[in-house]
Design an enzyme around this catalytic site. Structure first.
Site, PDB file in Angstrom:
ATOM      1  N   HIS A  75       0.682  -1.281   0.085  1.00  0.00           N
ATOM      2  CA  HIS A  75      -0.082   0.162  -0.167  1.00  0.00           C
ATOM      3  C   HIS A  75       0.995   1.333  -0.080  1.00  0.00           C
ATOM      4  O   HIS A  75       2.145   1.112   0.153  1.00  0.00           O
ATOM      5  CB  HIS A  75      -0.909  -0.043   1.220  1.00  0.00           C
ATOM      6  CG  HIS A  75      -0.368   0.256   2.599  1.00  0.00           C
ATOM      7  ND1 HIS A  75       0.776  -0.930   2.903  1.00  0.00           N
ATOM      8  CD2 HIS A  75      -0.299   0.872   3.504  1.00  0.00           C
ATOM      9  CE1 HIS A  75       1.167  -0.788   4.187  1.00  0.00           C
ATOM     10  NE2 HIS A  75       0.612   0.566   4.621  1.00  0.00           N
ATOM     11  N   ASP A  87       6.433   4.263   4.994  1.00  0.00           N
ATOM     12  CA  ASP A  87       7.136   3.537   5.216  1.00  0.00           C
ATOM     13  C   ASP A  87       7.382   2.099   4.805  1.00  0.00           C
ATOM     14  O   ASP A  87       8.169   0.990   4.873  1.00  0.00           O
ATOM     15  CB  ASP A  87       6.704   3.036   6.865  1.00  0.00           C
ATOM     16  CG  ASP A  87       5.394   2.348   6.945  1.00  0.00           C
ATOM     17  OD1 ASP A  87       4.590   2.964   6.339  1.00  0.00           O
ATOM     18  OD2 ASP A  87       5.164   1.599   7.926  1.00  0.00           O
ATOM     19  N   HIS A  88       6.332   1.978   3.518  1.00  0.00           N
ATOM     20  CA  HIS A  88       6.217   0.670   2.827  1.00  0.00           C
ATOM     21  C   HIS A  88       6.926   0.720   1.544  1.00  0.00           C
ATOM     22  O   HIS A  88       7.142  -0.375   0.644  1.00  0.00           O
ATOM     23  CB  HIS A  88       5.267   0.281   2.536  1.00  0.00           C
ATOM     24  CG  HIS A  88       4.469  -0.626   4.077  1.00  0.00           C
ATOM     25  ND1 HIS A  88       4.484  -1.851   4.518  1.00  0.00           N
ATOM     26  CD2 HIS A  88       4.044   0.101   5.241  1.00  0.00           C
ATOM     27  CE1 HIS A  88       4.012  -2.000   5.707  1.00  0.00           C
ATOM     28  NE2 HIS A  88       3.792  -0.729   6.213  1.00  0.00           N
ATOM     29  N   HIS A 136      -7.973  -2.138   5.595  1.00  0.00           N
ATOM     30  CA  HIS A 136      -6.889  -0.846   6.012  1.00  0.00           C
ATOM     31  C   HIS A 136      -7.663   0.454   5.806  1.00  0.00           C
ATOM     32  O   HIS A 136      -8.754   0.558   4.995  1.00  0.00           O
ATOM     33  CB  HIS A 136      -5.499  -1.000   5.281  1.00  0.00           C
ATOM     34  CG  HIS A 136      -4.445  -0.195   6.056  1.00  0.00           C
ATOM     35  ND1 HIS A 136      -4.391  -0.472   7.569  1.00  0.00           N
ATOM     36  CD2 HIS A 136      -3.586   0.859   5.695  1.00  0.00           C
ATOM     37  CE1 HIS A 136      -3.328   0.506   7.658  1.00  0.00           C
ATOM     38  NE2 HIS A 136      -2.983   1.059   6.704  1.00  0.00           N
ATOM     39  N   ASP A 166      -0.427  -4.650   7.812  1.00  0.00           N
ATOM     40  CA  ASP A 166      -1.377  -3.429   7.928  1.00  0.00           C
ATOM     41  C   ASP A 166      -2.935  -3.827   7.419  1.00  0.00           C
ATOM     42  O   ASP A 166      -3.508  -3.577   6.450  1.00  0.00           O
ATOM     43  CB  ASP A 166      -0.850  -2.411   6.940  1.00  0.00           C
ATOM     44  CG  ASP A 166       0.348  -1.705   7.528  1.00  0.00           C
ATOM     45  OD1 ASP A 166       1.249  -2.245   8.032  1.00  0.00           O
ATOM     46  OD2 ASP A 166       0.613  -0.409   7.414  1.00  0.00           O
ATOM     47  N   HIS A 180       6.518  -6.386  11.681  1.00  0.00           N
ATOM     48  CA  HIS A 180       5.836  -5.011  11.681  1.00  0.00           C
ATOM     49  C   HIS A 180       5.656  -4.630  13.135  1.00  0.00           C
ATOM     50  O   HIS A 180       4.654  -4.408  13.465  1.00  0.00           O
ATOM     51  CB  HIS A 180       4.466  -4.906  10.690  1.00  0.00           C
ATOM     52  CG  HIS A 180       4.379  -3.633  10.491  1.00  0.00           C
ATOM     53  ND1 HIS A 180       3.359  -3.005  11.138  1.00  0.00           N
ATOM     54  CD2 HIS A 180       4.630  -2.852   9.285  1.00  0.00           C
ATOM     55  CE1 HIS A 180       2.965  -1.849  10.484  1.00  0.00           C
ATOM     56  NE2 HIS A 180       3.771  -1.926   9.258  1.00  0.00           N
TER      57      HIS A 180
END
Length: 545
Positions: free
Chosen positions: A60, A64-65, A141, A212, A270
């Site tokens: 997504h 941070d990804h 999410h 997430d 995570h």
């Protein structure tokens, strides 16, 4: 298939954790799931070649990804990459990558193939190969978040060649048909079934990446009977409300998914930065699903350890997987039962005390102090108490003593009474320390008191005579060094001649210093031409290189 965690942090990196990214190695190729900051550096430290990355799967559009993508693409450009790079993820990835390249004015020498998934899709095969495929499903999410499953296709079993030859199988195409699961009819009309010749099918391994998300049905579908479920565990159950507010999972949620989906192994990742010890989350997950591992950065997770061990070798030290409570702790008492002090040299402690640590003695309140003064040993008590530590002022009872006012030379006499001053010790029969006669003024007439000193001040001696160091009394008053004593006895003459006589210049201590220096200068003029000459060693003989 080998799984290598590159980053296990959530939202923000910490001193020991990097942002989300995990690599899948298979037959020399690398598949990257999420690409947080510093992902390319962690891949290099893990021993993975960045040039072998062909597919990148982004879950997504949280920074941070995927914020590590521009840097990784720039490195590939500097490495003169030519093969295409495939990036799969939510809609908006193409725009972000293109903006980054335009801002840095980078013209790529290779092609980037984008496959963007729009919000609202239900299921899609994003990669289909002859040996494996990758499917994607949406998760729960705040924005579109995608879960992936990398699935190896089942491989046919081995063909029993001896049995096939007995049944009349001779051609290569017949063997291929049987291995593909097809029955073969011979010329005489005999039908040879594939199940009779080919062994059991070898099931392919699978890897599921879920991050997430709240607890969802699509998570169960992706994880169903997976070899490895790589699931987020951002919070523990105490922060369940926080997890629901931010649309994340707890360690208990991840374990429940693993249990219901009948996976072989759960790996949690995570972690929120508030958990300095991620094993708290591991303990919670194992209560529900015992076969749970905690993701450790750069530590490979193998599906076939017998054949895959040693393929991936990290170039840096990998953090220990032991509990933080056990990290760095030495065995108690040096391997001896019972714990306590360790068995190092001179009793080195397991808790990190000094190298020559000596354990203190235990204090016993019931032990009476030693009578009559002297050292009173106890342990762990201040110096100014009776029976504690060491009492330098004398034993006996008398309450607290003043450490600085105790009588140094009157130890142990009278149970703490009779405080005499340090400089006035000895009573009336001894002169004060500072008023003793000068050492240099002592002679044969040593009268004055019972100890042979008179009452002249030590610090004020010879003040009435204004003379310097070289104006001391003549040798006849003080006595020559070798003629000291009564009668002018020659020291070197009267003692046995066991050694060679010393140089006279050492004995003429009363002469002027200039005469002594003159003799030293004369010694330097001695001819040294007859002394043997020792050749110097060649430079190459020195072991300097």
């Amino acid at each position: 298939m080998i799984i290598v965690p590159l980053g296990v942090a959530s939202a923000t990196p910490t001193a020991k954790r990097h942002l989300s990214s995990v690599a899948l190695w298979r037959d020399g190729r690398v598949y990257l799931f999420d690409c947080g900051e510093n992902a390319q550096m962690r891949a290099l430290q893990a021993g993975l070649k960045r040039s072998k990355i062909d597919y990148i799967f982004i879950s997504h559009m949280d920074g941070d990804h995927f914020f590590g993508l521009p840097g990784l693409i720039s490195t590939m450009q500097l490495q003169r990459r030519e093969t295409p790079l495939h990036i799969i993820g939510p809609e908006g990835l193409r725009e972000f990558i293109q903006a980054s390249l335009n801002a840095s004015e980078i013209e790529l020498s290779f092609e980037i193939v984008f496959k963007e998934l729009k919000d609202g899709f239900e299921h899609e095969i994003v990669l289909d190969d002859s040996e494996y495929f990758v499917e994607a499903r949406p998760l729960e999410h705040k924005r579109l978040c995608i879960g992936y499953r990398f699935q190896e296709k089942d491989k046919p079993g081995k063909v029993d060649a001896k049995k096939a030859e007995e049944l009349g199988i001779t051609e290569d195409h017949q063997y291929k048909a049987l291995k593909a699961g097809q029955d073969v009819e011979l010329e005489n009309g005999t039908v040879v079934k594939s199940s009779d010749i080919v062994g059991d099918t070898k099931k392919g391994h699978s890897f599921t990446y879920v991050t997430d998300t709240l607890f969802s049905v699509n998570s169960l579908k992706l994880a169903y009977k997976a070899t490895i479920l790589y699931h987020e565990a951002t919070f523990d159950q105490n922060l369940k409300d926080k997890a629901e507010e931010t649309y994340h999972s707890t360690a208990e949620d991840a374990a429940t998914i693993a249990l219901k989906a009948e996976v072989e192994r759960l790996v949690i990742t995570h972690f929120s930065a508030r958990y300095t010890n991620q094993f708290v989350l591991l303990k919670e997950a194992r209560k529900i699903f015992p076969d749970t591992w905690v993701a450790t950065e750069l530590r490979p997770i193998m599906t076939d350890p017998e054949h895959e061990r040693g393929i991936i070798k990290a170039k840096v030290q990998i953090e220990s997987t032991q509990d933080n409570r056990q990290k760095g702790r030495r065995p108690s008492s040096g391997g001896r039962p019972g714990g306590g002090r360790s068995g190092g040299p001179r009793g080195r402690s397991s808790q990190g005390q000094g190298k020559y640590f000596r354990p203190r003695k235990r204090y016993d309140d019931s032990r009476p102090p030693r009578s009559g003064g002297g050292y009173q040993r106890g342990g762990g008590r201040p110096y100014d108490r009776d029976g504690g530590g060491r009492s330098y002022s004398g034993g006996g009872s008398g309450g607290r003593r003043d450490y600085d006012n105790r009588s140094y030379d009157n130890r142990g006499g009278g149970g703490g009474g009779g405080r005499r001053d340090y400089d006035n010790r000895g009573g009336s029969s001894r002169p004060p320390y500072d008023n003793r006669r000068s050492y240099d003024d002592r002679g044969d007439n040593r009268g004055g008191d019972s100890r042979g000193y008179d009452r002249r001040s030590y610090d004020n001696r010879d003040r009435d005579r204004d003379r310097g160091y070289d104006s001391r009394p003549a040798p006849r008053d003080r006595g020559d060094y070798d003629n000291r004593g009564q009668g002018g006895r020659d020291y070197d003459r009267d003692r046995p001649k066991r050694y060679e006589p010393r140089d006279n210049r050492h004995d003429n201590r009363g002469r002027d210093n200039r005469e002594r220096d003159r003799k030293n200068d004369n010694e330097k003029d001695i001819d040294q031409s007859n002394l043997p000459i020792k050749p110097r060693a060649p430079f190459d003989d020195f072991d300097r290189f």
